[in-house]
Write a protein that holds these residues in place. Structure first.
Motif, PDB file in Angstrom:
ATOM      1  N   ASP A  75     -21.208  11.047 -13.770  1.00  0.00           N
ATOM      2  CA  ASP A  75     -22.167  12.143 -13.647  1.00  0.00           C
ATOM      3  C   ASP A  75     -23.392  11.596 -12.923  1.00  0.00           C
ATOM      4  O   ASP A  75     -23.849  10.489 -13.202  1.00  0.00           O
ATOM      5  N   SER A  76     -23.916  12.375 -12.026  1.00  0.00           N
ATOM      6  CA  SER A  76     -25.031  11.902 -11.218  1.00  0.00           C
ATOM      7  C   SER A  76     -26.356  12.030 -11.980  1.00  0.00           C
ATOM      8  O   SER A  76     -26.592  13.053 -12.634  1.00  0.00           O
ATOM      9  N   PRO A  77     -27.236  11.015 -11.925  1.00  0.00           N
ATOM     10  CA  PRO A  77     -28.529  11.112 -12.602  1.00  0.00           C
ATOM     11  C   PRO A  77     -29.379  12.224 -12.009  1.00  0.00           C
ATOM     12  O   PRO A  77     -29.312  12.483 -10.801  1.00  0.00           O
ATOM     13  N   GLU A  78     -30.186  12.818 -12.878  1.00  0.00           N
ATOM     14  CA  GLU A  78     -31.007  13.956 -12.418  1.00  0.00           C
ATOM     15  C   GLU A  78     -31.981  13.544 -11.320  1.00  0.00           C
ATOM     16  O   GLU A  78     -32.369  14.358 -10.480  1.00  0.00           O
ATOM     17  N   GLU A  79     -32.362  12.245 -11.308  1.00  0.00           N
ATOM     18  CA  GLU A  79     -33.295  11.760 -10.280  1.00  0.00           C
ATOM     19  C   GLU A  79     -32.730  11.959  -8.867  1.00  0.00           C
ATOM     20  O   GLU A  79     -33.471  11.936  -7.888  1.00  0.00           O
ATOM     21  N   LEU A  80     -31.424  12.089  -8.764  1.00  0.00           N
ATOM     22  CA  LEU A  80     -30.827  12.224  -7.428  1.00  0.00           C
ATOM     23  C   LEU A  80     -30.592  13.680  -7.034  1.00  0.00           C
ATOM     24  O   LEU A  80     -29.919  13.971  -6.048  1.00  0.00           O
ATOM     25  N   MET A  81     -31.129  14.568  -7.863  1.00  0.00           N
ATOM     26  CA  MET A  81     -30.955  15.992  -7.542  1.00  0.00           C
ATOM     27  C   MET A  81     -32.311  16.660  -7.376  1.00  0.00           C
ATOM     28  O   MET A  81     -33.208  16.451  -8.192  1.00  0.00           O
ATOM     29  N   ASP A  82     -32.445  17.416  -6.318  1.00  0.00           N
ATOM     30  CA  ASP A  82     -33.645  18.233  -6.120  1.00  0.00           C
ATOM     31  C   ASP A  82     -33.254  19.378  -5.186  1.00  0.00           C
ATOM     32  O   ASP A  82     -32.065  19.562  -4.896  1.00  0.00           O
ATOM     33  N   GLU A  83     -34.228  20.102  -4.729  1.00  0.00           N
ATOM     34  CA  GLU A  83     -33.883  21.271  -3.910  1.00  0.00           C
ATOM     35  C   GLU A  83     -33.131  20.889  -2.643  1.00  0.00           C
ATOM     36  O   GLU A  83     -32.211  21.556  -2.209  1.00  0.00           O
ATOM     37  N   GLU A  84     -33.560  19.771  -2.107  1.00  0.00           N
ATOM     38  CA  GLU A  84     -32.914  19.305  -0.874  1.00  0.00           C
ATOM     39  C   GLU A  84     -31.515  18.734  -1.143  1.00  0.00           C
ATOM     40  O   GLU A  84     -30.650  18.726  -0.277  1.00  0.00           O
ATOM     41  N   HIS A  85     -31.329  18.219  -2.369  1.00  0.00           N
ATOM     42  CA  HIS A  85     -30.048  17.607  -2.746  1.00  0.00           C
ATOM     43  C   HIS A  85     -29.519  18.251  -4.028  1.00  0.00           C
ATOM     44  O   HIS A  85     -29.621  17.660  -5.107  1.00  0.00           O
ATOM     45  N   PRO A  86     -28.995  19.472  -3.943  1.00  0.00           N
ATOM     46  CA  PRO A  86     -28.461  20.083  -5.160  1.00  0.00           C
ATOM     47  C   PRO A  86     -27.229  19.315  -5.654  1.00  0.00           C
ATOM     48  O   PRO A  86     -26.621  18.556  -4.887  1.00  0.00           O
ATOM     49  N   ARG A  87     -26.896  19.475  -6.940  1.00  0.00           N
ATOM     50  CA  ARG A  87     -25.721  18.789  -7.493  1.00  0.00           C
ATOM     51  C   ARG A  87     -24.474  19.106  -6.658  1.00  0.00           C
ATOM     52  O   ARG A  87     -24.206  20.260  -6.357  1.00  0.00           O
ATOM     53  N   MET A  88     -23.746  18.064  -6.286  1.00  0.00           N
ATOM     54  CA  MET A  88     -22.560  18.280  -5.441  1.00  0.00           C
ATOM     55  C   MET A  88     -21.259  18.334  -6.224  1.00  0.00           C
ATOM     56  O   MET A  88     -20.298  18.972  -5.806  1.00  0.00           O
TER      57      MET A  88
END
Ligand SMILES: O=C(O)CCC(=O)C(=O)O
Ligand SMILES: [Fe+2]
Length: 255
Positions: free
Chosen positions: A211-224
């Motif tokens: 599971d990807s850490p939340e730090e790597l998700m933002d508007e520019e990088h939504p969960r893939m």
């Protein structure tokens, strides 16, 4: 490796495993052995004891164990650097602890003399992405590894005798929310020479959820990707749907 692969086929087939892609494999130009948890001396000894029941071939056993241990150090160093570079140091310990190591030794025979221009017969290993976290590859003397770029072009990797190739696998790609991609690669045998290579695979332990850490998700990088358990993913790759998918990762867990 020559000594290993020169053993009779019945002996080589004693390297069995209940897990897919873990034991002795043999198809077309390709043969390979696998040692699960090769960083543990006992596991390597079990392997050589299977192949040489009389004496266990201690010399080869030690060589493979020491080699695997050095590669493990490299694996840890590279994964630390990758997580640091994305500013997610706090996950390093957890990330490093959730893996085990599979060591594989490969032999690729030269393609038949009468193959003409038939590309299919030259393929030692078909195009695939690795499913694990990272793979550390070493090829001995004969170049044949090819990697596909993002714009779909194949290029040949020509490493020196003294270098290793670090390949990002699908599990790391998913963990990093796609920030590093797991490249397609294949082995294409063009020279009439036998090729040997080795690989250390860092593999998520059973039950670990990628599971990807939340730090790597933002508007520019939504969960893939949806979180997944590694064995379920590897088993999916073994099904018809998994094999024919353009991208196993996207077919299995893309959002
Ligand atoms: O032999 C090589 O260089 C590549 C092996 C490989 O890609 C694999 O085992 O996944
Ligand atoms: Fe691979």
């Amino acid at each position: 490796m020559e000594e290993l692969f020169d053993l009779p086929i019945q002996t080589k087939q004693r390297n069995v495993s209940s897990k897919p892609f873990h034991g002795y494999l043999n198809h077309n130009l390709y043969q390979s052995f696998g040692i699960d948890e090769a960083n543990l001396a006992e596991k390597v000894k079990d392997f050589t004891q299977q192949l040489w029941p009389d004496h266990g071939n201690q010399k080869i056993s030690e060589t493979m164990h020491v080699f695997s241990k050095y590669l493990l150090e490299l694996d840890v160093m590279v994964r630390r650097m990758i997580l640091e570079s994305f500013g997610i140091e706090k996950y390093i310990d957890e990330h490093l602890n959730f893996t085990k190591y599979l060591f594989r030794m490969m032999k690729y025979s030269p393609p038949p003399d009468n193959d003409g221009d038939d590309e299919e017969t030259k393929l030692g290993l078909r195009s695939h992405s690795d499913k694990n976290i990272i793979t550390i590859l070493h090829q001995y003397q004969v170049d044949a590894l090819e990697i596909k770029t993002k714009d779909e072009k194949w290029f040949k990797v020509e490493p020196s005798q003294h270098s290793f190739i670090i390949m990002v696998g699908d599990s790391l790609c998913a963990f990093l929310n796609g920030r590093l991609s797991s490249p397609y690669h294949r082995v294409r045998m063009t020279a009439k020479k036998t090729r040997y290579s080795t690989a250390l695979f860092s593999v998520p332990k059973t039950g670990v959820i990628i599971d990807s850490p939340e730090e790597l998700m933002d508007e520019e990088h939504p969960r893939m990707f949806k979180p997944f358990e590694y064995n379920n993913y590897r088993d999916f790759f073994n099904t018809e749907a998994g094999r024919i998918a353009q991208s196993t990762l996207h077919a299995f867990c893309a959002l």
